[in-house]
Design a protein around this motif. Structure first.
Motif, short mmCIF file in Angstrom:
data_model
loop_
_atom_site.label_atom_id
_atom_site.label_comp_id
_atom_site.label_asym_id
_atom_site.label_seq_id
_atom_site.Cartn_x
_atom_site.Cartn_y
_atom_site.Cartn_z
N ILE A 87 29.36 40.21 39.52
CA ILE A 87 28.05 39.59 39.61
C ILE A 87 27.72 39.46 41.10
O ILE A 87 28.47 38.80 41.83
CB ILE A 87 28.01 38.20 38.94
N PRO A 88 26.65 40.06 41.57
CA PRO A 88 26.36 40.03 43.01
C PRO A 88 26.34 38.61 43.56
O PRO A 88 25.73 37.71 42.98
CB PRO A 88 24.98 40.70 43.11
N ASN A 89 27.05 38.45 44.69
CA ASN A 89 27.08 37.18 45.42
C ASN A 89 27.69 36.03 44.62
O ASN A 89 27.55 34.86 45.01
CB ASN A 89 25.68 36.78 45.89
N ARG A 90 28.34 36.35 43.53
CA ARG A 90 28.96 35.31 42.70
C ARG A 90 30.40 35.62 42.33
O ARG A 90 31.28 34.77 42.48
CB ARG A 90 28.14 35.10 41.41
N LEU A 91 30.63 36.82 41.79
CA LEU A 91 31.92 37.10 41.16
C LEU A 91 32.43 38.48 41.54
O LEU A 91 31.70 39.46 41.40
CB LEU A 91 31.79 36.98 39.64
N HIS A 92 33.68 38.53 42.01
CA HIS A 92 34.36 39.78 42.29
C HIS A 92 35.72 39.80 41.59
O HIS A 92 36.38 38.75 41.46
CB HIS A 92 34.59 39.97 43.80
N MET A 93 36.12 40.97 41.16
CA MET A 93 37.44 41.18 40.60
C MET A 93 38.34 41.79 41.65
O MET A 93 37.95 42.71 42.37
CB MET A 93 37.37 42.11 39.37
N LEU A 94 39.57 41.28 41.75
CA LEU A 94 40.59 41.84 42.63
C LEU A 94 41.63 42.48 41.72
O LEU A 94 42.37 41.78 41.02
CB LEU A 94 41.23 40.74 43.49
N ARG A 95 41.65 43.81 41.71
CA ARG A 95 42.49 44.53 40.74
C ARG A 95 43.74 45.06 41.43
O ARG A 95 43.68 45.80 42.40
CB ARG A 95 41.70 45.67 40.12
N PHE A 96 44.89 44.68 40.87
CA PHE A 96 46.19 45.10 41.38
C PHE A 96 46.77 46.17 40.45
O PHE A 96 46.22 46.40 39.37
CB PHE A 96 47.12 43.89 41.47
N PRO A 97 47.87 46.82 40.84
CA PRO A 97 48.45 47.82 39.94
C PRO A 97 48.75 47.28 38.54
O PRO A 97 48.61 47.97 37.54
CB PRO A 97 49.74 48.23 40.67
N ILE A 98 49.18 46.02 38.47
CA ILE A 98 49.33 45.33 37.19
C ILE A 98 48.61 43.99 37.31
O ILE A 98 48.96 43.16 38.15
CB ILE A 98 50.81 45.12 36.82
N GLY A 99 47.60 43.76 36.49
CA GLY A 99 46.89 42.50 36.47
C GLY A 99 45.79 42.41 37.51
O GLY A 99 45.59 43.31 38.33
N GLN A 100 45.06 41.31 37.47
CA GLN A 100 43.95 41.12 38.38
C GLN A 100 43.63 39.64 38.52
O GLN A 100 44.07 38.81 37.74
CB GLN A 100 42.70 41.89 37.91
N ALA A 101 42.88 39.34 39.59
CA ALA A 101 42.41 37.99 39.85
C ALA A 101 40.90 38.06 40.05
O ALA A 101 40.33 39.16 40.19
CB ALA A 101 43.11 37.41 41.07
N TYR A 102 40.27 36.90 40.09
CA TYR A 102 38.81 36.86 40.23
C TYR A 102 38.43 35.83 41.29
O TYR A 102 38.99 34.72 41.34
CB TYR A 102 38.15 36.50 38.90
N LEU A 103 37.46 36.19 42.11
CA LEU A 103 36.94 35.32 43.15
C LEU A 103 35.53 34.91 42.79
O LEU A 103 34.64 35.75 42.65
CB LEU A 103 36.96 36.04 44.50
#
Length: 231
Positions: free
Chosen positions: A7-23
């Motif tokens: 979501i612009p200016n709100r939400l980004h996904m940080l994708r790793f080789p296994i799993g992910q986090a969200y900012l």
């Protein structure tokens, strides 16, 4: 690591080789949902800076559950930038290293997948600043609150932001291929019940611990997948 705008200016996904986090961004105030693996702190900090944001504005790290690919860098990031770590009361002792990680009851086809997941570095014991319960307000996202979603682990949670139509489902639901119940559950029956509860929230954006977020037709897709997963 890949940085993906959801979501612009709100939400980004940080994708790793296994799993992910969200900012999640509330202006300059930042919230991290999950924290990748134990070696991910520098990458997460770099991702925050690449967005023109300051890592010292990271106020909280909300852990959806106690597994190593979600707890990972939480302790290092919190110590470095002063963020508070939040986890459900039932998983907090595992996050702190006071209890062992609960063993899942594996289906036959999950066994080789589980062994692959164990290649993620083990998460170090991580202090938990706040133990959460179902329904608690989290102080970000114009009214984010905790949805207890047990089954994957006893203290698994989702995070619902009703004002934005956003749901962080953790590992209760997976989107690796078709939407499905998450794998490696300690109690599959409770996990199915949690899947139905989360689908009933009818979000417009759903973010998962594994697989790409859904941003279109989300509520209908979750409802259909839940209907295909009998309680």
């Amino acid at each position: 690591m890949d940085l993906v705008e959801v979501i612009p200016n709100r939400l980004h996904m940080l994708r790793f080789p296994i799993g992910q986090a969200y900012l999640w961004q509330d202006g300059e105030s930042l919230t991290l949902v999950d924290a990748g693996n134990a070696e991910a702190a520098a990458e997460i900090e770099g991702a925050i800076r690449s967005l023109g944001l300051l890592p010292e504005r990271l106020e909280r790290i909300v852990l959806t559950h106690c597994h190593r690919d979600h707890v990972g860098a939480a302790g290092e990031l919190a110590a470095r930038w002063g963020a508070r770590v939040l986890a459900h009361r039932l998983d907090a002792p595992v996050v702190r290293g006071e209890r062992p990680v609960p063993e899942p009851v594996l289906l036959d086809w999950e066994i080789p997948l589980y062994a692959h997941g164990l290649t993620v570095p083990e998460a170090p014991p991580t202090p938990v600043d706040r133990e959460l319960e179902d329904g608690e307000a989290l102080g970000f996202g114009d009214g984010a609150y905790v949805v207890h979603a047990p089954g994957h682990t006893d203290g698994s949670i989702a995070i619902h932001l009703p004002r934005h139509g956003v749901l962080f489902a953790g590992d209760c639901i997976a989107a690796v291929g078709p939407l499905m119940l998450g794998v490696f559950n300690v109690d599959r029956a409770r996990a199915v019940q949690s899947f139905h509860r989360l689908a009933a929230l009818s979000p417009s954006t759903a973010s998962f611990g594994h697989g790409d977020p859904l941003t279109a037709g989300t509520a209908a897709a979750l409802a259909e997948a839940a209907a295909d997963t009998p309680a």
